[in-house]
Design a protein around this motif. Sequence first.
Motif, PDB file in Angstrom:
ATOM      1  N   ASN A  84     -28.422   7.077 -17.801  1.00 26.53           N
ATOM      2  CA  ASN A  84     -28.098   6.664 -16.443  1.00 26.53           C
ATOM      3  C   ASN A  84     -26.945   5.680 -16.440  1.00 26.53           C
ATOM      4  N   ASN A  85     -26.333   5.519 -15.292  1.00 25.11           N
ATOM      5  CA  ASN A  85     -25.230   4.576 -15.133  1.00 25.11           C
ATOM      6  C   ASN A  85     -24.202   4.746 -16.262  1.00 25.11           C
ATOM      7  N   LEU A  86     -23.788   5.969 -16.445  1.00 29.83           N
ATOM      8  CA  LEU A  86     -22.872   6.267 -17.547  1.00 29.83           C
ATOM      9  C   LEU A  86     -21.519   5.617 -17.346  1.00 29.83           C
ATOM     10  N   LYS A  87     -20.924   5.234 -18.453  1.00 33.94           N
ATOM     11  CA  LYS A  87     -19.636   4.560 -18.462  1.00 33.94           C
ATOM     12  C   LYS A  87     -18.643   5.385 -19.286  1.00 33.94           C
ATOM     13  N   PRO A  88     -17.354   5.207 -19.046  1.00 35.14           N
ATOM     14  CA  PRO A  88     -16.365   5.952 -19.840  1.00 35.14           C
ATOM     15  C   PRO A  88     -16.542   5.757 -21.339  1.00 35.14           C
ATOM     16  N   GLU A  89     -16.981   4.574 -21.742  1.00 31.25           N
ATOM     17  CA  GLU A  89     -17.175   4.322 -23.171  1.00 31.25           C
ATOM     18  C   GLU A  89     -18.375   5.059 -23.763  1.00 31.25           C
ATOM     19  N   ASP A  90     -19.158   5.734 -22.932  1.00 34.23           N
ATOM     20  CA  ASP A  90     -20.240   6.567 -23.437  1.00 34.23           C
ATOM     21  C   ASP A  90     -19.739   7.957 -23.844  1.00 34.23           C
ATOM     22  N   THR A  91     -18.475   8.243 -23.549  1.00 36.01           N
ATOM     23  CA  THR A  91     -17.900   9.529 -23.920  1.00 36.01           C
ATOM     24  C   THR A  91     -17.937   9.719 -25.425  1.00 36.01           C
ATOM     25  N   ALA A  92     -18.544  10.816 -25.845  1.00 38.83           N
ATOM     26  CA  ALA A  92     -18.704  11.087 -27.273  1.00 38.83           C
ATOM     27  C   ALA A  92     -19.394  12.437 -27.451  1.00 38.83           C
ATOM     28  N   VAL A  93     -19.418  12.896 -28.678  1.00 39.77           N
ATOM     29  CA  VAL A  93     -20.299  14.004 -29.041  1.00 39.77           C
ATOM     30  C   VAL A  93     -21.644  13.395 -29.424  1.00 39.77           C
ATOM     31  N   TYR A  94     -22.698  13.888 -28.816  1.00 41.60           N
ATOM     32  CA  TYR A  94     -24.037  13.357 -29.060  1.00 41.60           C
ATOM     33  C   TYR A  94     -24.805  14.314 -29.958  1.00 41.60           C
ATOM     34  N   TYR A  95     -25.431  13.744 -30.969  1.00 45.82           N
ATOM     35  CA  TYR A  95     -26.196  14.507 -31.945  1.00 45.82           C
ATOM     36  C   TYR A  95     -27.638  14.023 -31.981  1.00 45.82           C
ATOM     37  N   CYS A  96     -28.572  14.942 -32.154  1.00 45.25           N
ATOM     38  CA  CYS A  96     -29.920  14.520 -32.493  1.00 45.25           C
ATOM     39  C   CYS A  96     -30.158  14.826 -33.967  1.00 45.25           C
ATOM     40  N   ALA A  97     -31.030  14.041 -34.553  1.00 42.29           N
ATOM     41  CA  ALA A  97     -31.319  14.176 -35.970  1.00 42.29           C
ATOM     42  C   ALA A  97     -32.789  13.881 -36.201  1.00 42.29           C
ATOM     43  N   ALA A  98     -33.327  14.463 -37.260  1.00 34.62           N
ATOM     44  CA  ALA A  98     -34.734  14.280 -37.581  1.00 34.62           C
ATOM     45  C   ALA A  98     -34.894  13.737 -38.987  1.00 34.62           C
ATOM     46  N   VAL A 107     -35.589   3.993 -37.536  1.00 38.57           N
ATOM     47  CA  VAL A 107     -34.358   3.227 -37.697  1.00 38.57           C
ATOM     48  C   VAL A 107     -33.191   4.063 -37.199  1.00 38.57           C
ATOM     49  N   ARG A 108     -32.166   3.410 -36.744  1.00 35.03           N
ATOM     50  CA  ARG A 108     -30.982   4.109 -36.220  1.00 35.03           C
ATOM     51  C   ARG A 108     -29.879   4.132 -37.277  1.00 35.03           C
ATOM     52  N   LEU A 109     -30.271   4.475 -38.480  1.00 37.98           N
ATOM     53  CA  LEU A 109     -29.352   4.499 -39.599  1.00 37.98           C
ATOM     54  C   LEU A 109     -29.088   5.943 -39.984  1.00 37.98           C
ATOM     55  N   GLU A 110     -27.851   6.347 -39.854  1.00 37.38           N
ATOM     56  CA  GLU A 110     -27.469   7.756 -40.050  1.00 37.38           C
ATOM     57  C   GLU A 110     -27.914   8.309 -41.402  1.00 37.38           C
ATOM     58  N   SER A 111     -27.828   7.501 -42.434  1.00 33.04           N
ATOM     59  CA  SER A 111     -28.025   8.007 -43.784  1.00 33.04           C
ATOM     60  C   SER A 111     -29.457   8.419 -44.095  1.00 33.04           C
ATOM     61  N   VAL A 112     -30.421   7.982 -43.317  1.00 31.71           N
ATOM     62  CA  VAL A 112     -31.819   8.296 -43.641  1.00 31.71           C
ATOM     63  C   VAL A 112     -32.287   9.606 -43.018  1.00 31.71           C
ATOM     64  N   TYR A 113     -31.502  10.180 -42.138  1.00 28.72           N
ATOM     65  CA  TYR A 113     -31.917  11.386 -41.443  1.00 28.72           C
ATOM     66  C   TYR A 113     -31.641  12.618 -42.284  1.00 28.72           C
ATOM     67  N   ASP A 114     -32.578  13.568 -42.188  1.00 30.06           N
ATOM     68  CA  ASP A 114     -32.534  14.751 -43.047  1.00 30.06           C
ATOM     69  C   ASP A 114     -31.905  15.976 -42.388  1.00 30.06           C
ATOM     70  N   PHE A 115     -32.090  16.116 -41.100  1.00 28.47           N
ATOM     71  CA  PHE A 115     -31.648  17.327 -40.400  1.00 28.47           C
ATOM     72  C   PHE A 115     -30.869  16.932 -39.147  1.00 28.47           C
ATOM     73  N   TRP A 116     -29.830  17.701 -38.843  1.00 30.44           N
ATOM     74  CA  TRP A 116     -28.932  17.377 -37.736  1.00 30.44           C
ATOM     75  C   TRP A 116     -28.677  18.596 -36.870  1.00 30.44           C
ATOM     76  N   GLY A 117     -28.490  18.344 -35.580  1.00 32.51           N
ATOM     77  CA  GLY A 117     -28.036  19.384 -34.683  1.00 32.51           C
ATOM     78  C   GLY A 117     -26.522  19.487 -34.713  1.00 32.51           C
ATOM     79  N   GLN A 118     -26.001  20.397 -33.914  1.00 39.58           N
ATOM     80  CA  GLN A 118     -24.562  20.663 -33.926  1.00 39.58           C
ATOM     81  C   GLN A 118     -23.795  19.763 -32.961  1.00 39.58           C
ATOM     82  N   GLY A 119     -24.502  19.086 -32.084  1.00 37.65           N
ATOM     83  CA  GLY A 119     -23.867  18.156 -31.161  1.00 37.65           C
ATOM     84  C   GLY A 119     -23.585  18.757 -29.798  1.00 37.65           C
ATOM     85  N   THR A 120     -23.521  17.883 -28.796  1.00 36.65           N
ATOM     86  CA  THR A 120     -23.163  18.283 -27.442  1.00 36.65           C
ATOM     87  C   THR A 120     -22.223  17.233 -26.870  1.00 36.65           C
TER      88      THR A 120
END
Length: 126
Positions: A84-98, A107-120
Motif C-alpha cells: 500500500n501507499n507505494l512510492k517510486p522508490e518501491d520500483t523493482a523486480v520482486y522475488y519470492c524465495a523459500a 531472516v531476510r538474508l538472501e544467502s540462506v534461501y534455497d529456492f527462488w521464483g523468476q520475479g515480477t
Amino acid sequence: QLQLVESGGGLVQPGGSLRLSCAVSGRTWDSYYIGWFRQAPGKGREGVSCIVETSVSAKYADSVVGRFAISRDDAKHTIYLQMNNLKPEDTAVYYCAARKTIQTECVRLESVYDFWGQGTQVTVSS
C-alpha cells in the motif's frame, strides 16, 4: 524441491496498491518459510519481508513498515505481499524465495534461501 511463481506486478501510480502472490508447488509438505526480495536497477537485492507461519512471525525492512503486509495461505500454498501507499522508490523486480527449515524465526538474508521464483516487475510512476 520447491517451485515458486510470482504474479501480481504491474504499473501503479504513487500512493496506489498492489498485491503480489507467490504460488508454491512441489514438496509443499516440507517445513519452509518465505521471503520477499526486490532488486531495483543498478542495486543489490533487498530483503523486504519474510514469514514463517503466521503474520505474528513476519518481519519487514524499515523502508516498508506500515505499508506492506505479508500473509500466507497454506491451504492454497500461496504467500501474498500486500503493498500500500507505494512510492517510486518501491520500483523493482520482486522475488519470492523459500528456505527449507524447521526454524521458527525467519531472516531476510538472501544467502540462506534455497529456492527462488523468476520475479515480477513493479513500477511505481505517475
